[in-house]
Design a protein around this motif. Structure first.
Motif, PDB file in Angstrom:
ATOM      1  N   SER A 128       0.162   0.704   6.511  1.00  0.00           N
ATOM      2  CA  SER A 128      -0.258  -0.551   7.171  1.00  0.00           C
ATOM      3  C   SER A 128       0.624  -1.750   6.874  1.00  0.00           C
ATOM      4  CB  SER A 128      -1.715  -0.897   6.802  1.00  0.00           C
ATOM      5  OG  SER A 128      -2.573   0.181   7.114  1.00  0.00           O
ATOM      6  N   GLU A 129       1.770  -1.525   6.264  1.00  0.00           N
ATOM      7  CA  GLU A 129       2.727  -2.586   5.955  1.00  0.00           C
ATOM      8  C   GLU A 129       4.137  -2.015   6.108  1.00  0.00           C
ATOM      9  OE1 GLU A 129       0.607  -5.361   2.619  1.00  0.00           O
ATOM     10  OE2 GLU A 129       1.373  -3.431   1.935  1.00  0.00           O
ATOM     11  N   PRO A 130       5.161  -2.868   6.094  1.00  0.00           N
ATOM     12  CA  PRO A 130       6.528  -2.347   6.221  1.00  0.00           C
ATOM     13  C   PRO A 130       6.884  -1.394   5.088  1.00  0.00           C
ATOM     14  CG  PRO A 130       6.474  -4.730   6.528  1.00  0.00           C
ATOM     15  CD  PRO A 130       5.122  -4.347   6.035  1.00  0.00           C
ATOM     16  N   SER A 131       7.523  -0.294   5.425  1.00  0.00           N
ATOM     17  CA  SER A 131       8.014   0.621   4.402  1.00  0.00           C
ATOM     18  C   SER A 131       9.234   0.016   3.718  1.00  0.00           C
ATOM     19  CB  SER A 131       8.339   1.981   5.023  1.00  0.00           C
ATOM     20  OG  SER A 131       7.157   2.639   5.432  1.00  0.00           O
ATOM     21  N   MET A 132       9.638   0.608   2.594  1.00  0.00           N
ATOM     22  CA  MET A 132      10.700   0.028   1.774  1.00  0.00           C
ATOM     23  C   MET A 132      11.836   1.022   1.552  1.00  0.00           C
ATOM     24  SD  MET A 132       8.402  -1.992  -1.110  1.00  0.00           S
ATOM     25  CE  MET A 132       7.391  -0.569  -1.537  1.00  0.00           C
ATOM     26  N   LEU A 133      13.057   0.520   1.570  1.00  0.00           N
ATOM     27  CA  LEU A 133      14.234   1.294   1.188  1.00  0.00           C
ATOM     28  C   LEU A 133      14.949   0.526   0.086  1.00  0.00           C
ATOM     29  CD1 LEU A 133      16.286   3.577   1.437  1.00  0.00           C
ATOM     30  CD2 LEU A 133      17.377   2.294   3.300  1.00  0.00           C
ATOM     31  N   PHE A 134      14.829   1.022  -1.145  1.00  0.00           N
ATOM     32  CA  PHE A 134      15.479   0.379  -2.280  1.00  0.00           C
ATOM     33  C   PHE A 134      16.892   0.938  -2.423  1.00  0.00           C
ATOM     34  CE2 PHE A 134      10.988  -0.171  -3.555  1.00  0.00           C
ATOM     35  CZ  PHE A 134      10.986  -1.543  -3.805  1.00  0.00           C
ATOM     36  N   ALA A 159       1.235   2.777   9.584  1.00  0.00           N
ATOM     37  CA  ALA A 159       0.499   3.321   8.446  1.00  0.00           C
ATOM     38  C   ALA A 159       1.248   4.532   7.918  1.00  0.00           C
ATOM     39  CB  ALA A 159      -0.924   3.677   8.850  1.00  0.00           C
ATOM     40  N   GLY A 160       2.332   4.282   7.197  1.00  0.00           N
ATOM     41  CA  GLY A 160       3.173   5.357   6.696  1.00  0.00           C
ATOM     42  C   GLY A 160       2.466   6.202   5.656  1.00  0.00           C
ATOM     43  N   MET A 161       2.627   7.507   5.749  1.00  0.00           N
ATOM     44  CA  MET A 161       1.970   8.450   4.842  1.00  0.00           C
ATOM     45  C   MET A 161       2.987   9.333   4.112  1.00  0.00           C
ATOM     46  SD  MET A 161      -1.255   7.760   5.525  1.00  0.00           S
ATOM     47  CE  MET A 161      -2.401   7.320   6.844  1.00  0.00           C
ATOM     48  N   GLY A 162       3.648  10.220   4.884  1.00  0.00           N
ATOM     49  CA  GLY A 162       4.526  11.215   4.283  1.00  0.00           C
ATOM     50  C   GLY A 162       5.971  11.044   4.685  1.00  0.00           C
ATOM     51  N   ILE A 163       6.867  11.722   3.945  1.00  0.00           N
ATOM     52  CA  ILE A 163       8.302  11.599   4.177  1.00  0.00           C
ATOM     53  C   ILE A 163       8.962  12.970   4.089  1.00  0.00           C
ATOM     54  CG2 ILE A 163      10.452  10.493   3.462  1.00  0.00           C
ATOM     55  CD1 ILE A 163       8.756   8.485   1.866  1.00  0.00           C
ATOM     56  N   GLY A 164       9.811  13.260   5.071  1.00  0.00           N
ATOM     57  CA  GLY A 164      10.721  14.389   4.996  1.00  0.00           C
ATOM     58  C   GLY A 164      12.135  13.876   5.165  1.00  0.00           C
ATOM     59  N   VAL A 165      13.078  14.466   4.459  1.00  0.00           N
ATOM     60  CA  VAL A 165      14.474  14.011   4.509  1.00  0.00           C
ATOM     61  C   VAL A 165      15.385  15.212   4.734  1.00  0.00           C
ATOM     62  CG1 VAL A 165      16.357  12.909   3.240  1.00  0.00           C
ATOM     63  CG2 VAL A 165      14.021  12.035   3.003  1.00  0.00           C
ATOM     64  N   ALA A 166      16.320  15.077   5.656  1.00  0.00           N
ATOM     65  CA  ALA A 166      17.322  16.118   5.910  1.00  0.00           C
ATOM     66  C   ALA A 166      18.420  15.547   6.794  1.00  0.00           C
ATOM     67  CB  ALA A 166      16.692  17.343   6.588  1.00  0.00           C
ATOM     68  N   TYR A 212       0.862  -1.187   0.000  1.00  0.00           N
ATOM     69  CA  TYR A 212       0.000   0.000   0.000  1.00  0.00           C
ATOM     70  C   TYR A 212       0.901   1.241   0.000  1.00  0.00           C
ATOM     71  CZ  TYR A 212      -3.299  -3.498   1.900  1.00  0.00           C
ATOM     72  OH  TYR A 212      -4.075  -4.615   2.114  1.00  0.00           O
ATOM     73  N   SER A 213       1.571   1.485  -1.102  1.00  0.00           N
ATOM     74  CA  SER A 213       2.558   2.569  -1.178  1.00  0.00           C
ATOM     75  C   SER A 213       1.875   3.922  -1.322  1.00  0.00           C
ATOM     76  CB  SER A 213       3.500   2.342  -2.354  1.00  0.00           C
ATOM     77  OG  SER A 213       4.226   1.143  -2.204  1.00  0.00           O
ATOM     78  N   ILE A 214       2.388   4.934  -0.630  1.00  0.00           N
ATOM     79  CA  ILE A 214       1.797   6.268  -0.683  1.00  0.00           C
ATOM     80  C   ILE A 214       2.786   7.315  -1.196  1.00  0.00           C
ATOM     81  CG2 ILE A 214       0.796   8.139   0.683  1.00  0.00           C
ATOM     82  CD1 ILE A 214      -0.614   6.144   2.360  1.00  0.00           C
ATOM     83  N   THR A 215       3.965   7.414  -0.602  1.00  0.00           N
ATOM     84  CA  THR A 215       4.905   8.472  -0.985  1.00  0.00           C
ATOM     85  C   THR A 215       6.292   7.876  -1.195  1.00  0.00           C
ATOM     86  OG1 THR A 215       3.679  10.110   0.313  1.00  0.00           O
ATOM     87  CG2 THR A 215       5.918  10.680  -0.315  1.00  0.00           C
TER      88      THR A 215
END
Length: 594
Positions: free
Chosen positions: A301-307, A334-341, A278-281
């Motif tokens: 609702s599932e593990p997030s992914m790092l490719f 339930a991952g939704m959004g991402i910020g990176v810094a 269930y990918s979002i961002t």
């Protein structure tokens, strides 16, 4: 010292009362009411920086339309969409792109359907709706947005995802756009539910490739009838179902062929190996500092992914081993959004991920060895869990040289207002101030009405729309006007803003890394496409400088050649344009810009 939650709790027994320790260590499912660990913000004094919503005054007067207002019957009605700061005419002033949706049972009069909108920046704090001339007006459920110059013609293009059929809009350079989806090979035989997207040059050939998230299999070409609408329960009340229990989708990686077309390489590149999610961002950054762009995906609702980029055209999902698939307790979220810094300025990029209510958002600290630690609690951002969190980002709102965190919120169930769950459909925004020691403080209550006012928000984009050196915020509010949060007071300290133009790398310079040094303080950032929740930030890189009166060093590492250009003793409070290989920079004049 970085302390993940388990170590933080384990070493804090002598500092915390037993009752509070029980609260922190008891699983949520054992509590009759949601866990509340209140932030000490009620008496927070007003900050010298204030955010004020100026959307209507600025001319943003078209409301978002997205599903039912008082009741949501199907999951598409709850998801909402992204938003974008986008300098489409390359005049140095940020324009605004607003996505839009529909309603399941609406019968719109001809010409009255909700559409997407493009607003041109008038350079005086106001915007003009130029949608009709631009050719960007589209009806339907438009979810995600990302920007990049896919054909290297010097004009940034726009990719839009839909519950239906995605569209690639080619920027013609004259204020108009052309739908080139089919010509570019991005059309699909059947509709899908596209969500976040990001342009990246994963093979460093100088041409932007494209990663597209897909959410669930919900046929957009088959009209939904009342018989199709089943109901589930959330905390004992009937609600729409999903995403759990519904079939997940697979994501797509398109390779840019260098001739204006793309090829789907998802299977060959290893993107399909994790299976449907269930990918979002999605965002693309070089997380392991090896010079190759990786991809992080927030999954609901599932593990997030790092490719991780394998340097040979393939990727491997290492999120579980790297420690950023689950939270520190080993739970999927339930991952939704991402910020990176690089929030602690150690030279490694960290991740902030937003999640659903009754859970905390994640701050993943990059350990510099290919792994991350969930430091949400020890860093001070694990104190709010009553919000369904969506758009987010790291911005240095006060220009002190340390990136802060902004998070927008909004529940998915309007029905929640009828019950005493301690949660509401409309929520305030959150601001966490970076204290410069690895910790953050919730300062939301003192940041002005633009932060404390309540909406059910989704997408958020970050950029300096009036070029005054203070970072502003654009927010999409479900079934209401957008918010344009003007930063007042953020430019009291010094800053530098940098626009990069590639020549050997992609023209947008996506993947280029900039390092800014003032004295002993060094900051990094990368040009990136797609972020927050299904949204697009300003492509220029902004660095707060505090009291520094000169930038000692600016380093630019270009992604294709990996060559580094250096500039020393640079004057502060400027917007600079740096063209790859030129060996110089061009200051941007706000007064004379055309």
């Amino acid at each position: 010292m970085i302390l993940p939650r388990r170590r933080f709790l384990g070493t804090s027994c002598t500092l915390l009362g037993s009752a509070l320790l029980d609260v922190l260590t008891t699983p949520l499912w054992k509590w009759n009411r949601p866990l509340r660990v209140e932030a000490a913000v009620a008496t927070t004094p007003a900050s010298p920086v204030q955010f004020v919503d100026v959307a209507e005054k600025a001319g943003l007067t078209i409301p978002n339309v997205w599903g039912g207002i008082d009741h949501k019957r199907v999951i598409i009605e709850t998801k909402g969409s992204g938003i974008a700061f986008f300098d489409y005419d390359q005049d140095g002033w940020l324009d605004i792109y607003l996505s839009n949706g529909s309603r399941l049972d609406a019968h719109w009069p001809a010409g009255k359907e909700p559409t997407t909108h493009l607003y041109k920046n008038n350079r005086d704090g106001t915007f003009t709706d130029v949608t009709e001339r631009s050719g960007l007006a589209r009806t339907g459920w438009q979810t995600g947005i990302c920007v990049g110059d896919y054909d290297n013609d010097g004009w940034d293009d726009l990719f839009c995802t839909f519950w239906g059929h995605n569209i690639l809009f080619r920027n013609n350079g004259d204020g108009t756009f052309t739908d080139v989806t089919k010509r570019a090979g991005l059309d699909q035989s059947h509709g899908r539910w596209g969500t976040g997207c990001t342009f990246l040059d994963y093979d460093r050939d100088g041409h932007l490739d494209l990663f597209v998230c897909n959410f669930i299999k919900l046929d957009p070409d088959k009209p939904l009838s009342p018989a199709d609408m089943s109901f589930c329960q959330w905390k004992g009340i009937p609600t729409m179902c999903g995403p759990r229990g519904l079939p997940g989708e697979t994501d797509i990686l398109y390779h840019n062929n260098g001739d204006g077309t793309f090829t789907d390489v998802s299977e060959k590149a290893g993107i399909l190996k994790p299976g449907p999610r269930y990918s979002i961002t999605a965002v693309s950054y070089d997380f392991d500092n090896d010079g190759w762009p990786d991809i992080y995906v927030a999954v609901d609702s599932e593990p997030s992914m790092l490719f991780q980029n394998n340097h040979d055209g393939t990727f491997t999902d290492i999120a579980v081993l790297a420690g950023c698939a689950y939270n520190d307790d080993g739970h999927e979220q339930a991952g939704m959004g991402i910020g990176v810094a690089d929030y602690d300025c150690d030279g490694w990029l960290d991740i902030f991920k937003t999640n659903f209510a009754d859970d905390t958002c994640d701050l993943y600290h990059n350990n510099g060895d290919g792994t991350f630690s969930d430091v949400s609690f020890s860093a001070g951002v694990g104190i709010n869990n009553s919000f369904v969190a969506w758009g987010c980002g790291f911005i240095d709102y006060d220009n002190d040289g340390w990136t802060d965190i902004v998070q927008v919120n909004g529940h998915v169930y309007p029905e929640v207002d009828k019950y005493n769950f301690g949660e509401t459909f409309k929520n305030p925004r959150l601001v966490y101030k970076n204290l410069g020691n690895g910790r953050f403080q919730d300062v939301s209550a003192g940041m002005g009405p633009g932060i404390t006012e309540r909406f059910s928000s989704r997408g958020a984009a970050f950029g300096d729309y009036d070029n005054d050196g203070a970072m502003d915020i654009l927010v999409l509010n479900m079934n209401e006007l957008p918010s344009l949060l003007h930063n007042i007071g953020g430019n009291r300290q010094n800053w530098i803003k940098i626009k990069l133009i590639g020549t050997k790398c992609n023209r947008t310079a996506i993947g280029a890394r900039v390092r800014v040094v003032t004295g002993k303080h060094a900051q990094i950032d990368e040009v990136h496409s797609g972020t927050s929740v299904m949204s697009q930030n300003d492509l220029r890189l902004h660095f707060g400088l505090g009291a520094a009166e000169v930038v000692d060093l600016i380093e630019v590492k270009w992604p294709t050649t990996q060559k580094v250009e250096r500039f020393t003793n640079v004057k502060v409070n400027q917007i600079l344009t740096i063209r790859e290989g030129s060996g110089t920079y061009i200051p941007f004049s706000v007064k004379t810009a055309k």
